[in-house]
Design a protein around this motif. Structure first.
Motif, PDB file in Angstrom:
ATOM      1  N   ARG A 167       6.261 -11.505 -10.176  1.00  0.00           N
ATOM      2  CA  ARG A 167       6.742 -10.380  -9.374  1.00  0.00           C
ATOM      3  C   ARG A 167       7.125  -9.198 -10.273  1.00  0.00           C
ATOM      4  N   ARG A 168       7.711  -9.482 -11.415  1.00  0.00           N
ATOM      5  CA  ARG A 168       8.088  -8.432 -12.357  1.00  0.00           C
ATOM      6  C   ARG A 168       6.842  -7.662 -12.822  1.00  0.00           C
ATOM      7  N   VAL A 169       5.797  -8.391 -13.177  1.00  0.00           N
ATOM      8  CA  VAL A 169       4.546  -7.762 -13.621  1.00  0.00           C
ATOM      9  C   VAL A 169       3.895  -7.016 -12.461  1.00  0.00           C
ATOM     10  N   ARG A 170       3.830  -7.654 -11.295  1.00  0.00           N
ATOM     11  CA  ARG A 170       3.213  -7.028 -10.122  1.00  0.00           C
ATOM     12  C   ARG A 170       3.893  -5.703  -9.781  1.00  0.00           C
ATOM     13  N   ASN A 171       5.215  -5.709  -9.745  1.00  0.00           N
ATOM     14  CA  ASN A 171       5.937  -4.488  -9.393  1.00  0.00           C
ATOM     15  C   ASN A 171       5.722  -3.388 -10.429  1.00  0.00           C
ATOM     16  N   ARG A 172       5.683  -3.758 -11.687  1.00  0.00           N
ATOM     17  CA  ARG A 172       5.455  -2.770 -12.746  1.00  0.00           C
ATOM     18  C   ARG A 172       4.092  -2.101 -12.568  1.00  0.00           C
ATOM     19  N   ILE A 173       3.071  -2.914 -12.334  1.00  0.00           N
ATOM     20  CA  ILE A 173       1.728  -2.370 -12.159  1.00  0.00           C
ATOM     21  C   ILE A 173       1.659  -1.513 -10.903  1.00  0.00           C
ATOM     22  N   GLN A 174       2.125  -2.034  -9.780  1.00  0.00           N
ATOM     23  CA  GLN A 174       2.043  -1.289  -8.517  1.00  0.00           C
ATOM     24  C   GLN A 174       2.791   0.041  -8.601  1.00  0.00           C
ATOM     25  N   ASP A 175       3.999   0.019  -9.099  1.00  0.00           N
ATOM     26  CA  ASP A 175       4.807   1.242  -9.160  1.00  0.00           C
ATOM     27  C   ASP A 175       4.147   2.304 -10.020  1.00  0.00           C
ATOM     28  N   ARG A 176       3.621   1.901 -11.153  1.00  0.00           N
ATOM     29  CA  ARG A 176       3.007   2.875 -12.060  1.00  0.00           C
ATOM     30  C   ARG A 176       1.685   3.410 -11.524  1.00  0.00           C
ATOM     31  N   VAL A 177       0.870   2.545 -10.920  1.00  0.00           N
ATOM     32  CA  VAL A 177      -0.400   3.013 -10.350  1.00  0.00           C
ATOM     33  C   VAL A 177      -0.125   3.968  -9.189  1.00  0.00           C
ATOM     34  N   ARG A 178       0.804   3.626  -8.314  1.00  0.00           N
ATOM     35  CA  ARG A 178       1.130   4.498  -7.170  1.00  0.00           C
ATOM     36  C   ARG A 178       1.667   5.846  -7.627  1.00  0.00           C
ATOM     37  N   ALA A 179       2.436   5.853  -8.703  1.00  0.00           N
ATOM     38  CA  ALA A 179       3.000   7.109  -9.199  1.00  0.00           C
ATOM     39  C   ALA A 179       1.948   7.996  -9.850  1.00  0.00           C
ATOM     40  N   ARG A 180       0.925   7.395 -10.406  1.00  0.00           N
ATOM     41  CA  ARG A 180      -0.055   8.150 -11.195  1.00  0.00           C
ATOM     42  C   ARG A 180      -1.312   8.528 -10.412  1.00  0.00           C
ATOM     43  N   PHE A 181      -1.725   7.678  -9.457  1.00  0.00           N
ATOM     44  CA  PHE A 181      -2.988   7.891  -8.743  1.00  0.00           C
ATOM     45  C   PHE A 181      -2.742   7.951  -7.237  1.00  0.00           C
ATOM     46  N   ASP A 182      -3.615   8.656  -6.560  1.00  0.00           N
ATOM     47  CA  ASP A 182      -3.535   8.766  -5.104  1.00  0.00           C
ATOM     48  C   ASP A 182      -4.369   7.644  -4.472  1.00  0.00           C
ATOM     49  N   VAL A 183      -3.894   6.407  -4.646  1.00  0.00           N
ATOM     50  CA  VAL A 183      -4.582   5.225  -4.122  1.00  0.00           C
ATOM     51  C   VAL A 183      -3.553   4.307  -3.467  1.00  0.00           C
ATOM     52  N   ALA A 184      -4.048   3.414  -2.647  1.00  0.00           N
ATOM     53  CA  ALA A 184      -3.217   2.334  -2.108  1.00  0.00           C
ATOM     54  C   ALA A 184      -3.472   1.100  -2.968  1.00  0.00           C
ATOM     55  N   ILE A 185      -2.411   0.384  -3.304  1.00  0.00           N
ATOM     56  CA  ILE A 185      -2.549  -0.834  -4.104  1.00  0.00           C
ATOM     57  C   ILE A 185      -1.547  -1.858  -3.592  1.00  0.00           C
TER      58      ILE A 185
END
Length: 100
Positions: free
Chosen positions: A22-40
């Motif tokens: 969950r720690r890894v998942r949240n890190r990836i999701q939060d950073r991708v959402r902040a940087r790109f205009d995509v749903a993840i």
């Protein structure tokens, strides 16, 4: 209208529990959402602590631009060095509206 979707599969050899995952998942999701205009979001194997599967989606009007965005997402997550990518499968779909 063009939709682009991607399935990203990662191996988490260091994860000892779902809490680690969950720690890894949240890190990836939060950073991708902040940087790109995509749903993840995590889409498979939620109970498996050493495997992480994301679904990524984007909508636009140019398939080349969307393909480039997906490439950038892959590269960005790889550069975080928090998980080992096993697979990246993508699909593009075009929709044309009949306005008659």
């Amino acid at each position: 209208m063009v939709t682009a979707s991607m399935r990203l599969v990662y191996r988490l050899p260091e994860a000892r529990s779902l809490k680690d995952k969950r720690r890894v998942r949240n890190r990836i999701q939060d950073r991708v959402r902040a940087r790109f205009d995509v749903a993840i979001n995590e889409v498979e194997d939620q109970d498996e602590h050493r495997r992480l599967v994301f679904g990524v989606a984007a909508v636009g009007n140019d398939a080349r631009v969307l393909g480039s965005v997906l490439d950038k997402v892959i590269h960005f997550v790889d550069e975080l060095y928090v998980a080992e990518r096993v697979a990246a499968d993508r699909e593009m779909s075009s929709f044309f509206l009949d306005r008659s």
